[in-house]
Structures are given as C-alpha cells and as structure tokens.
Design a protein around this motif. Structure first.
Motif, mmCIF file in Angstrom:
data_model
loop_
_atom_site.group_PDB
_atom_site.id
_atom_site.type_symbol
_atom_site.label_atom_id
_atom_site.label_comp_id
_atom_site.label_asym_id
_atom_site.label_seq_id
_atom_site.Cartn_x
_atom_site.Cartn_y
_atom_site.Cartn_z
ATOM 1 N N ILE A 208 0.839 -1.195 0.000
ATOM 2 C CA ILE A 208 0.000 0.000 0.000
ATOM 3 C C ILE A 208 0.874 1.245 0.000
ATOM 4 O O ILE A 208 0.658 2.188 -0.789
ATOM 5 N N LEU A 209 1.870 1.290 0.885
ATOM 6 C CA LEU A 209 2.739 2.469 0.957
ATOM 7 C C LEU A 209 3.540 2.647 -0.329
ATOM 8 O O LEU A 209 3.765 3.785 -0.768
ATOM 9 N N ALA A 210 3.965 1.525 -0.949
ATOM 10 C CA ALA A 210 4.693 1.638 -2.217
ATOM 11 C C ALA A 210 3.806 2.250 -3.294
ATOM 12 O O ALA A 210 4.258 3.074 -4.114
ATOM 13 N N ALA A 211 2.514 1.870 -3.309
ATOM 14 C CA ALA A 211 1.581 2.437 -4.288
ATOM 15 C C ALA A 211 1.398 3.934 -4.063
ATOM 16 O O ALA A 211 1.331 4.713 -5.032
ATOM 17 N N THR A 212 1.298 4.350 -2.811
ATOM 18 C CA THR A 212 1.136 5.785 -2.542
ATOM 19 C C THR A 212 2.387 6.557 -2.933
ATOM 20 O O THR A 212 2.308 7.681 -3.445
ATOM 21 N N GLN A 213 3.556 5.962 -2.690
ATOM 22 C CA GLN A 213 4.800 6.642 -3.051
ATOM 23 C C GLN A 213 4.936 6.799 -4.555
ATOM 24 O O GLN A 213 5.374 7.844 -5.054
ATOM 25 N N ARG A 214 4.557 5.746 -5.301
ATOM 26 C CA ARG A 214 4.616 5.844 -6.764
ATOM 27 C C ARG A 214 3.697 6.938 -7.285
ATOM 28 O O ARG A 214 3.970 7.574 -8.309
ATOM 29 N N ALA A 215 2.593 7.165 -6.571
ATOM 30 C CA ALA A 215 1.640 8.187 -6.995
ATOM 31 C C ALA A 215 2.002 9.580 -6.473
ATOM 32 O O ALA A 215 1.292 10.539 -6.742
ATOM 33 N N GLY A 216 3.101 9.670 -5.725
ATOM 34 C CA GLY A 216 3.512 10.956 -5.196
ATOM 35 C C GLY A 216 2.700 11.417 -3.996
ATOM 36 O O GLY A 216 2.638 12.611 -3.709
ATOM 37 N N LEU A 217 2.068 10.474 -3.290
ATOM 38 C CA LEU A 217 1.244 10.817 -2.140
ATOM 39 C C LEU A 217 2.009 10.547 -0.850
ATOM 40 O O LEU A 217 2.566 9.468 -0.658
ATOM 41 N N SER A 218 2.052 11.539 0.024
ATOM 42 C CA SER A 218 2.564 11.345 1.378
ATOM 43 C C SER A 218 1.352 11.105 2.273
ATOM 44 O O SER A 218 0.648 12.062 2.640
ATOM 45 N N PRO A 219 1.053 9.840 2.606
ATOM 46 C CA PRO A 219 -0.199 9.529 3.289
ATOM 47 C C PRO A 219 -0.282 10.128 4.687
ATOM 48 O O PRO A 219 0.668 10.056 5.465
ATOM 49 N N ASN A 220 -1.432 10.714 4.978
ATOM 50 C CA ASN A 220 -1.712 11.279 6.299
ATOM 51 C C ASN A 220 -2.424 10.202 7.123
ATOM 52 O O ASN A 220 -3.647 10.156 7.210
ATOM 53 N N ILE A 221 -1.630 9.308 7.724
ATOM 54 C CA ILE A 221 -2.192 8.160 8.449
ATOM 55 C C ILE A 221 -2.565 8.599 9.864
ATOM 56 O O ILE A 221 -1.703 8.959 10.662
ATOM 57 N N VAL A 222 -3.853 8.553 10.163
ATOM 58 C CA VAL A 222 -4.319 8.983 11.481
ATOM 59 C C VAL A 222 -4.519 7.817 12.436
ATOM 60 O O VAL A 222 -4.554 8.004 13.656
ATOM 61 N N GLN A 223 -4.657 6.613 11.883
ATOM 62 C CA GLN A 223 -4.836 5.453 12.752
ATOM 63 C C GLN A 223 -4.505 4.183 11.986
ATOM 64 O O GLN A 223 -4.737 4.091 10.783
ATOM 65 N N GLU A 224 -3.930 3.204 12.707
ATOM 66 C CA GLU A 224 -3.646 1.896 12.134
ATOM 67 C C GLU A 224 -4.422 0.842 12.907
ATOM 68 O O GLU A 224 -4.628 0.975 14.115
ATOM 69 N N THR A 225 -4.867 -0.209 12.198
ATOM 70 C CA THR A 225 -5.712 -1.230 12.822
ATOM 71 C C THR A 225 -5.133 -2.615 12.586
ATOM 72 O O THR A 225 -4.341 -2.836 11.669
ATOM 73 N N ARG A 226 -5.571 -3.564 13.419
ATOM 74 C CA ARG A 226 -5.112 -4.949 13.302
ATOM 75 C C ARG A 226 -5.834 -5.693 12.187
ATOM 76 O O ARG A 226 -5.264 -6.570 11.554
#
Length: 300
Positions: A208-226
C-alpha cells in the motif's frame, strides 16, 4: 478370542451344522471344529449341543449369538467408517479462512461443492489472518486454509491461487464519492487515512505504501488497525479513508462506499494453502476440487 471365532460361531449357528458352515466359510471342517472347541474353552461353557445330524444352540449359545452378532456388526461399521475416512469421504476437516473471502467467489463455491460430494465430513471454519493461518498450518491445528498470502511462503507450506482480488478505497458515504471514476491517489493528499498495522501484515502494508509513493502521495495516516473489520468501522464513523480488499464489495457496510483509484494497482491473490507432503485424503479432496475450479491456477 478373536473376531474370526465370532464369525465362525455365527456361521455354524446359522447353518445348523459344522459341515454347512465350513462350506460357507471355505475352510476345512476339522479346522472349523477345532476353532469352535477353542471358543468354548475360552467361554468355559458349551455353545452348541452336538446332534446326530448337525448342532443346536445351548441356552448359553443363544445368549452369545446375540452379542456376537452385535460385536460383528459394530466391527464392520467401524471398518466402513475407517475406510470412508481413509478415502476422504468422512471425518473432520478444520479450514482456516480470511473472513472477506467467505462472502462470495471461489471459497464458498468450493465448500458447497465439497459438502455436496462429502456430506459425512464435518467442516469447521476458523477465521484467521494470513500470518496466523501459516502458523496454524505449521502447528497442525488446521488442515488447510484460504488466505491472501503475499510474498514467499515458508518451505513447509504449499499454495494454489484460486481468486484474484485487489485493493480499493473505503470511503465514508458522507463524502459523496460513490460512482467516481476519475479518482487518483494524489486526491487523498489532505484526507486522513486509516491503514493496516504493519506488524499484522508487513507485505500488505508495504505494498500500500509503495503504491502511494509511486503516486507521489505522502499519506496522512491517522490510525492503524489490526484487521479490516476494525478499519471499516472507523471509516463508517468518518475517522478517515481506508484501503480495503475489493472482496468487501460483496458485503458493504451501510455507511461505506468502495471506490477505485485509477493509479491504485495492488493485487490480492487468494490462496488455498496446505502443508507440504500432506497425506490426509479429506484435505487432498479439497485441493483437487480447487484445482478443478474454473478460476484456479498455480500460485507462486
């Protein structure tokens, strides 16, 4: 006393003579007479009264005949059950699974087919994340499992690709994005995002993070879940936008829309996994059913 003694005794009782029973059993009459005498020695009583022509059951023999027939019937039933288990036609099968894989597609179709063909096999389903499934397989706590396995498998695990899903965006319905076809990941630059915790699924998180990086997006992650269910609950509550398995479209939460992003290309291969060298026939039958499935092909 052995089962053969019981079979010999029942044959003599039903034929009314040692000679007739010997012919039925295809053994010599003197040998059969010795076996009956050996049985009477074990029982310490006579089960037959010898007559000029044939034999007749004694009172003890009448009582023993009822028990002998029941024992032989139970032994035959046990033999049949063992053979059915050996052929994978009966028994118990514990299957791990990714919950969203059970809502539609290949997994429920395979299990329906399996249950129709082998109604005497009891199937227990155990919801497991991918890493948990691998651990449970290695520990012999499950026989097989359906999971989205990304990356290499441990040496003792084999798998078969049965379905291809992908990643979509899970968006709060209040955003009004349903039906959008122009969405790109960079459109999420100011959006709060909810993401799978890396510890839970490192390969999925990294893709997921690799896809966002390829798209030039710095993701604003507010919460992570199990797990995905928790993520969808947070999306429903409007906490943020999540990345979700497209299989969730088969069971959409009421307040969540699933939207494709044009530059989000993350494939999720649903695999049927089992232990290398697995010899349990019930598991082999499930693997064969998966291989016959129109959508099945060899996995990595």
């Amino acid at each position: 006393m052995e089962l053969r003694h019981l079979r010999y005794f029942v044959a003599v009782a039903e034929e009314g003579s040692v000679k007739g029973a010997a012919g039925r059993l295809h053994i010599a009459q003197p040998a059969l007479s010795r076996q009956i005498m050996s049985l009477e020695e074990d029982l310490d009583c006579e089960v037959f009264e010898r007559l000029p022509r044939g034999v007749r059951l004694t009172a003890a023999g009448e009582a023993f005949l009822r028990e002998a027939r029941e024992i032989l019937a139970r032994a035959e039933a046990a033999r049949g059950r063992a053979q059915k288990v050996a052929r994978g036609q009966s028994g118990f099968l514990r299957v791990g699974y990714a919950e969203n894989a059970a809502w539609g597609g290949v997994m429920p179709r395979l299990l329906r087919h399996y249950r129709t063909k082998f109604p005497d096999v009891t199937i227990e389903l155990m919801p497991l994340l991918a890493a948990e499934l691998v651990h449970q397989l290695e520990a012999h706590r499950v026989g097989a499992g359906f999971a989205y396995l990304l990356g290499p498998r441990p040496g003792g695990i084999r798998s078969l690709l049965v379905q291809r899903d992908d990643v979509v965006l899970a968006v709060p319905r209040s955003r009004g994005w349903r039906g959008r076809t122009d969405l790109r990941l960079r459109d999420l630059a100011t959006e709060p995002l909810v993401l799978f915790r890396r510890k839970t699924s490192p390969d999925y998180h990294d893709r997921i993070l690799a896809a966002t990086q390829r798209a030039g997006l710095s993701p604003n992650i507010v919460q992570e879940t199990r797990d995905e269910q928790t993520m969808l609950s947070l999306v429903s509550a409007g906490v943020g936008i999540g990345f979700a398995n497209s299989a969730n479209r088969m069971r959409p939460p009421k307040l969540v829309d699933f939207v494709s992003a044009r530059d989000l290309k993350v494939e999720l291969p649903l695999q049927l996994a089992w232990r290398s060298g697995e010899r349990e026939e019930s598991i082999q039958q499930l693997i064969r059913a998966a291989r016959r499935s129109a959508n099945a092909s060899d996995g990595p």
